[in-house]
Design an enzyme around this catalytic site. Structure first.
Site, mmCIF file in Angstrom:
data_model
loop_
_atom_site.group_PDB
_atom_site.id
_atom_site.type_symbol
_atom_site.label_atom_id
_atom_site.label_comp_id
_atom_site.label_asym_id
_atom_site.label_seq_id
_atom_site.Cartn_x
_atom_site.Cartn_y
_atom_site.Cartn_z
ATOM 1 N N TYR A 71 -14.284 -9.083 13.638
ATOM 2 C CA TYR A 71 -13.889 -7.751 13.495
ATOM 3 C C TYR A 71 -12.793 -7.408 14.549
ATOM 4 O O TYR A 71 -12.017 -6.498 14.213
ATOM 5 C CB TYR A 71 -14.994 -6.964 13.639
ATOM 6 C CG TYR A 71 -15.013 -5.450 13.283
ATOM 7 C CD1 TYR A 71 -15.211 -5.009 12.135
ATOM 8 C CD2 TYR A 71 -14.630 -4.615 14.181
ATOM 9 C CE1 TYR A 71 -15.189 -3.658 11.972
ATOM 10 C CE2 TYR A 71 -14.337 -3.115 14.020
ATOM 11 C CZ TYR A 71 -14.803 -2.582 12.854
ATOM 12 O OH TYR A 71 -14.740 -1.481 12.476
ATOM 13 N N ASP A 124 8.958 7.506 -2.247
ATOM 14 C CA ASP A 124 8.013 8.408 -3.204
ATOM 15 C C ASP A 124 6.900 8.649 -2.116
ATOM 16 O O ASP A 124 6.501 9.628 -1.951
ATOM 17 C CB ASP A 124 8.034 8.378 -4.651
ATOM 18 C CG ASP A 124 7.177 6.682 -4.915
ATOM 19 O OD1 ASP A 124 7.175 6.061 -4.128
ATOM 20 O OD2 ASP A 124 6.718 6.830 -6.334
ATOM 21 N N ALA A 216 10.523 -1.873 5.156
ATOM 22 C CA ALA A 216 9.993 -2.866 4.086
ATOM 23 C C ALA A 216 10.894 -4.098 3.700
ATOM 24 O O ALA A 216 10.489 -4.904 3.331
ATOM 25 C CB ALA A 216 9.586 -2.029 2.686
ATOM 26 N N HIS A 449 3.751 10.388 -11.494
ATOM 27 C CA HIS A 449 4.374 9.439 -12.272
ATOM 28 C C HIS A 449 3.379 8.023 -12.649
ATOM 29 O O HIS A 449 3.641 7.192 -13.542
ATOM 30 C CB HIS A 449 5.700 8.675 -11.879
ATOM 31 C CG HIS A 449 5.550 8.514 -10.286
ATOM 32 N ND1 HIS A 449 5.809 9.185 -9.460
ATOM 33 C CD2 HIS A 449 5.769 7.155 -9.954
ATOM 34 C CE1 HIS A 449 5.698 8.607 -8.135
ATOM 35 N NE2 HIS A 449 5.660 7.257 -8.560
#
Ligand code: F0G
Length: 457
Positions: A71, A124, A216, A449
């Site tokens: 953890y 978006d 990204a 969308h």
């Protein structure tokens, strides 16, 4: 040798199947003409997204077995942290479950109600997270990006003249930060030049603003810099990545793209310890303890390996060559696309393809439906349907470009698949006059969308 084969071979395959036309018609109808509602089993070639859809390497799969599931203080986290420090040069690294998790954590700390976040063009979910924090997303990408026929090496650049004007006009206090998306997904996976990142950094310094990267597709962006920007041909992608990130105060990243993993994301902070401490504190209720960030230890391990693989130049060459291969086939058939081809996708200019369909009948969405009917291929609209309504007035916003995006998963499809996609779009192009638009029957207020129901006009 002119031929440049991919720097990998295939060890495992996943069967795909084309269902008959009559079934595709029925499936699309019951999906309410929204391709997000299709089951993947009913899709033959899935170009919906390049996000989380790539194939991992044998080394990444081996890493999965070595994941430390503790953890707190997981060994896998420290390996990931070390890798990220080496690749990006940022001191503080926090994993998150995916890109929008990073946006949620960071933006909730940095955006005051009414403040603007200025960028080249926000994705978006990024726009949605800015708006959920009562901020205002502003896109200042260069004009060239909106002329799809025009060749330009860096259509992802921010217009630094308009950026400076806006900061002066509004005052730095009304601006939360600057966010450059590399590559710029929304205008076609188009790269941002290092010179442009540097100029933006200088403006940020002049006005005391922070600059972040939405990273990204950072490796694809760096590859285009190497190929296209003067002075970088002899530099390695790793060096270029370092230079890009050295200009930023931090970054948010969906690792589902250039992380070469199916799930994951990152927040990076170059050196601001105070901001890092605030991020850590915010992580716990939103994403999880900061050494796992909503991921399993094995995911952290796969990501550490993926980040090293993605900066391999032979990989990046094969990757961008495949995207350009599809773009070239489409251009030969006369299909209008964003030129040049992007890093992760070919963006078909649906507005030009279907000039008879007005923007409020969503030509990109109409074309996405046709492509599925024609050949079982799933692409996605990037245009006014995705843009949605103004959060204040509720009026439909209109996108300057109506695209059908064909996003290519990494290391998944062959050039034969791409040739099939091109042929299918060519068939539709020949009968384009008969294609009709779509209209919305039911929609949600935010990111409609994904769930909206539509019908054919
Ligand atoms: N930023 C950019 C530039 C993106 O392209 C995406 C996702 C995100 C942020 C959000 O990341 O999905 O991991 O939460 N883009 C995907 C796409 C969904 O299809 O382009 P996420």
């Amino acid at each position: 040798m002119k031929a440049k084969p991919e720097p990998y071979k295939i060890k495992m395959v996943e069967p795909i199947r084309l269902i008959p036309r009559s079934q595709r018609e029925a499936r699309l109808q019951s999906a309410h003409y929204n391709i997000f509602n299709l089951k993947s089993d009913d899709v033959f070639i899935d170009l919906l997204t390049d996000s989380g859809t790539g194939a991992m390497s044998d080394s990444q799969w081996a890493g999965i077995m070595l994941g430390d599931e503790s953890y707190a203080g997981s060994r896998s986290f420290y390996r990931l942290e070390q890798t990220c420090r080496e690749i990006f040069g940022h001191e503080y690294i926090v994993p998150v479950h995916q890109g929008r998790g990073a946006e949620n954590v960071l933006f909730s700390l940095l955006i005051e109600p009414g403040q603007a976040v200025i960028g080249n063009y926000h994705f978006d979910t990024t726009q949605a997270h800015i708006e959920l924090k009562k901020g205002l997303g502003v896109n200042l990408v260069v004009e060239e990006a909106f002329d799809t026929a025009r060749e330009h090496d860096f259509k992802g650049n921010i217009d630094t003249g308009r950026l400076a004007d806006m900061i002066q006009r509004e005052g730095a206090g009304r601006i939360a930060f600057i966010l450059l998306t590399v590559t710029c997904n929304s205008v076609g996976g188009q790269p941002v030049a290092l010179e442009n990142i540097r100029q933006t950094r200088r403006l940020a310094d002049r006005y005391g603003l922070r600059l972040f990267l939405d990273a990204a597709r950072f490796a694809e962006n760096a590859w285009f810099i190497k190929l296209r920007e003067e002075g970088y041909a002899a530099k390695s992608v790793t060096e270029i990545v370092r230079e890009m990130f050295a200009c930023a105060d931090g970054f948010v990243m969906s690792a589902k793209k250039d992380g070469l993993v199916n799930i994951g994301g990152l927040i990076g902070i170059k050196s601001d310890r105070d901001l890092y401490n605030r991020v850590r504190a915010r992580m716990v209720p939103l994403e999880g303890f900061p050494t796992y960030g909503g991921l399993a230890g094995r995911d952290l391990e796969a990501l550490a390996r993926g980040l090293r693989e993605v900066v391999d130049e032979s990989y990046l060459e094969a990757r961008t060559t495949q995207v350009a291969f599809l773009a070239g086939k489409l251009a030969e058939l006369g299909v209008p696309i964003q030129q040049p081809a992007g890093g992760h996708a070919v963006f078909v200019d649906a507005g030009k393809f279907l000039p008879q369909i007005p923007p409020h009948q969503f030509p990109g969405q109409a074309l996405a439906c046709q492509l599925y009917l024609e050949a079982g291929i799933r692409g996605v609209e990037v245009g006014s349907f995705m843009l949605g309504r103004d959060p204040i007035t509720g009026q439909q916003r209109f996108s300057p470009l109506e695209f059908l995006r064909l996003a290519i998963p990494r290391r998944v499809y062959t050039d034969n698949h791409m040739a099939y996609v091109a042929e299918a779009l060519g068939n539709i192009y020949r009968r384009r006059d008969s294609v009709r638009g779509v209209r919305i029957v039911e929609e949600e207020a935010v990111l409609r969308h994904f769930t909206a129901r539509l019908e054919m006009v």
